[in-house]
Structures are given as structure tokens and as C-alpha cells.
Design an enzyme around this catalytic site. Sequence first.
Site, PDB file in Angstrom:
ATOM      1  CG  HIS A  35       1.795 -26.164 -13.676  1.00  0.00           C
ATOM      2  ND1 HIS A  35       1.135 -25.126 -14.257  1.00  0.00           N
ATOM      3  CD2 HIS A  35       2.460 -25.616 -12.618  1.00  0.00           C
ATOM      4  CE1 HIS A  35       1.373 -24.004 -13.590  1.00  0.00           C
ATOM      5  NE2 HIS A  35       2.195 -24.277 -12.585  1.00  0.00           N
ATOM      6  CG  HIS A  74      -6.981 -23.416 -16.955  1.00  0.00           C
ATOM      7  ND1 HIS A  74      -7.173 -22.822 -15.738  1.00  0.00           N
ATOM      8  CD2 HIS A  74      -5.698 -23.170 -17.312  1.00  0.00           C
ATOM      9  CE1 HIS A  74      -6.056 -22.218 -15.387  1.00  0.00           C
ATOM     10  NE2 HIS A  74      -5.137 -22.418 -16.316  1.00  0.00           N
ATOM     11  CG  ASP A  90       0.659 -24.937 -21.829  1.00  0.00           C
ATOM     12  OD1 ASP A  90       1.495 -24.060 -22.059  1.00  0.00           O
ATOM     13  OD2 ASP A  90       0.457 -25.421 -20.708  1.00  0.00           O
TER      14      ASP A  90
END
Length: 420
Positions: free
Chosen positions: A264, A303, A359
Site C-alpha cells: 500500500h 493497482h 508511487d
Amino acid sequence: MSDQKLHVTDGRTGKTYDLPITDGSIKAMDLRQMQTDPEDFGLLAHDPAFTNTTSCRSAITYIDGDRGILEYRGYSIADLAEKASFLEVQWLLLNGELPDAAQLASWKSDLASRAHLPAGLLDVLQGLPKDAHPMSVLMVLMAALGGYSADSRNVRDAKVRAEHIRRILAQMPLLAAAAWRHRRGHAQIAPKPGVGYVENFLRMIYGRDDVNPVLIRAMDVLLTLHADHEQNCSTAAMRGVGSSECDPYSCSGAAIAALSGPLHGGANEEVLRMLAEIGSVEHIPSFLAKVKDKKAKLMGFGHRVYKSYDPRAKIIARIAKEVFEVTGKNPLLEIAVELERIALSEPYFIERNLYPNVDFYSGLIYQSMGFDPSYFTVLFAVGRAPGWLSQWDELIRDPEQKIARPRQIYTGHRARPFPR
Ligand code: ACO
């Protein structure tokens, strides 16, 4: 007009059922009527990791993962990142509308007047090792903060909720900065009155007053990009824990814990480690071979919801350019860009719809701004706090909600004779 019902025949009994379809979903409890006999508990839905189960109705964040759309309260993430400040986004998430000038001014002063930590909290901090992971430090401080706010347990009182939402948002950057300074053995710095929310945060991090406005704006946008993402793992933790009606500091501590994991919020930290390990563009093909062999993961890719380009990743690419003009180019950028280019042309990634997520590039920006990888997720948490709190407030106000309590399929022994 089509029939908004699911017609089902239970093959075990031959009985047929009409299950109402509302908002594109059936109620899992409607399955319970399907019994094989009166003693049967009734049919359950099995959904580990909630991949196809809605757990709430929410008016906060809309995502269309196939089309790469992200909206907060109906406004596109691109517009918000370009035209709104993080403080406006906080207000928007919590209240459903953008603030007018007077509301924004009063929001700023509400947060500024609560931007101080109880003195005892710094004693808690001193008790923690300097090399503790900053997310562990943040979690401890957040939970400890609840100990100074006994009335926050009164979650059914809207005024109490509003007060503690303000306190948490006001104090979150202070906790984050305290964790940063503790790690370095630096004396703590108080926020400066009259200085903006994000500027004050970076002032406390860098320990100086002259923070470059480009970096302040970049951090503001990065916080906005992370501000909410509907029912992700940490928000589900916030809601799940909050459903027991415990105080918002405890729920936020649980959300911080969930965010800290490498699948995460911890992913941006892992991206940097991965890029450093790859070391140079010549090593990319051998690294990708390991990924395709399932011996490594391409961190910052993939994702659960986005099956196309994460819209936040596009905005981050622009921010990266602006930041690198001030800080100089991050040497790992070249590897990241080439890694993305090659990965996006390989069948393994194309077939699985694996694209860069938020990210993939954020860590490079954070590193160039002087943050070390283990601190990146703390920055994510500062950004996500308004989302967690908006979702928590929505949960408490939602008459459809109860304490979260999933079912299980029991696979263990039963009624064993005790051996002694
Ligand atoms: N690298 C290599 N293969 C991957 C990756 C990846 N990053 N992500 C998914 N896959 C593969 C899986 O191995 C699987 O392959 P298979 O069909 O051959 O078994 C397939 O793609 C589907 O993946 P799942 O794991 O089923 O996808 P899921 O939705 O459960 O996972 C997750 C999503 C956890 C984000 C995953 O893509 C991942 O681990 N990515 C790397 C970590 C990361 O970047 N996390 C940040 C997410 S964004 C955020 O939290 C802010």
C-alpha cells in the site's frame, strides 16, 4: 425499462429467487434466504480481500479504474491539483463543496489555532528508538494523542467529531515533523504563526524559514494527489475500526498501520530501493526477467482498481520536472523512465494491465526534496488524513452502517475430544 432483479435458481433445491438489483449490486443478505433445509444457515458470499464487494455508499471519491478517472466530490484530480490548495481540498473532502474565501480563512485559522502538541507527547517520542521506522513512530504518536482527548470517544456528537477532525488535521504535520526530527536527533521546532500549513510543515522538516516556493507548491500538490482514494486498504481500516465507535485517533492509528505496508503506502519506499538495486539501465532487462519469472515485483506498478494509467502518476511526472529544476535531476530518474518504457512494451505487463501507479515517481521527488525512503509513507499519511477523516465522518453518519463483522468459512477441526 429492464427488470431490476436477478433471477436465480438454486441448483441444490431447484427453488428460484428474485434478488433486487440496486445501484448495480445485490444485497449479500438477500442470499441468506437460499437454504437447503430449515436448519441450513443460508447461502454466503465468499470474497477474500473484498475484490467484488461494496461495503458502503459514499459521496466522497469517484474512481473509474478502466478509464483512469479520479474525482473528489465530483472535481477531477487534474483540476484540483492545478487550481486548488491542499487546505481547500481538505475542506472539500470534509464538507462536499469548495470553500468560499471566508470559509477558507476560517478553516486556516481553525487549523492554525490547534497546531500545537501536548508537552507529554514529546516524552512519548523520546522513549522511542531513533531508528524506529517513522511510520511506527507516527502510529504511536497518533494513538498517544488520543490519550489527551478523552471527549473524542463521544463520536455520536457531531460537534465533538468536528473538533477532533480539526485537531488531527492541524497536528498531523506536527507529528510527522516530530518523527523526522527525532530520527535525526534534532531539537523539535514549533510551527510559526502566520505561515501556511504546507510551508510550516517543510519549515519544521528542513529547520529553516526560507523554503523554496516551488517545493512548497510541489508538496501541496502531492498531498492533494494522496488526499483520498475511496475504499483502499487504509481507509477500509479506518472505517472498519471506526465502526466499533472508538475515537478517531485510534482509527487514524489503525489507518497509519495499514498504510505502512509495502503493498500500500510503503510501495514508494520500495520503488526507490528497487531502482537503487537495479543500479543502471543495462540491468533493467535482467530485472524484468526476474519479475516475469515471479521472483521479484515491479514496485510502483499495478493497482487493484486502475487497469489503465493512474491519473495521479501523470500529474506527478509534471511535478517531478518542476522539482528537479530546483533540486537537480535525481540520478535514479533515468532508470525509472527506461524501466517504465520497457515494461509498457512487454506482453507480461500489457496483458495484465500493469501501469505505473502514484508511487512510481513520487519517491524520486521526495528523495530529491531531501527525504529518505523510510519517511515517504509518512508524507503519504499527511496527505491521506483528510480522506480518512471524511470517510470516518461519513461512516458515523450513515444509518446503514453497523459494526464491521465479516463471516468466515470454517476449515478447522470440530468438537474434538480433549486428549487428557
Ligand atoms: N509486478 C509484477 N507483477 C505484478 C505486479 C507487479 N507490480 N502487480 C501485479 N502483478 C501480476 C500478478 O503477479 C498477477 O499475475 P498472474 O495473473 O500471473 O498471477 C497479476 O499481475 C494480477 O495481480 P494481482 O496481485 O492479482 O493484483 P491485485 O489487484 O491483487 O494487486 C497490487 C494490486 C497489490 C497493487 C499489485 O499490483 C502490487 O503488488 N503492486 C506493487 C506494489 C505497489 O506498487 N503498490 C502500490 C499500490 S498504489 C497505493 O497503494 C498507493
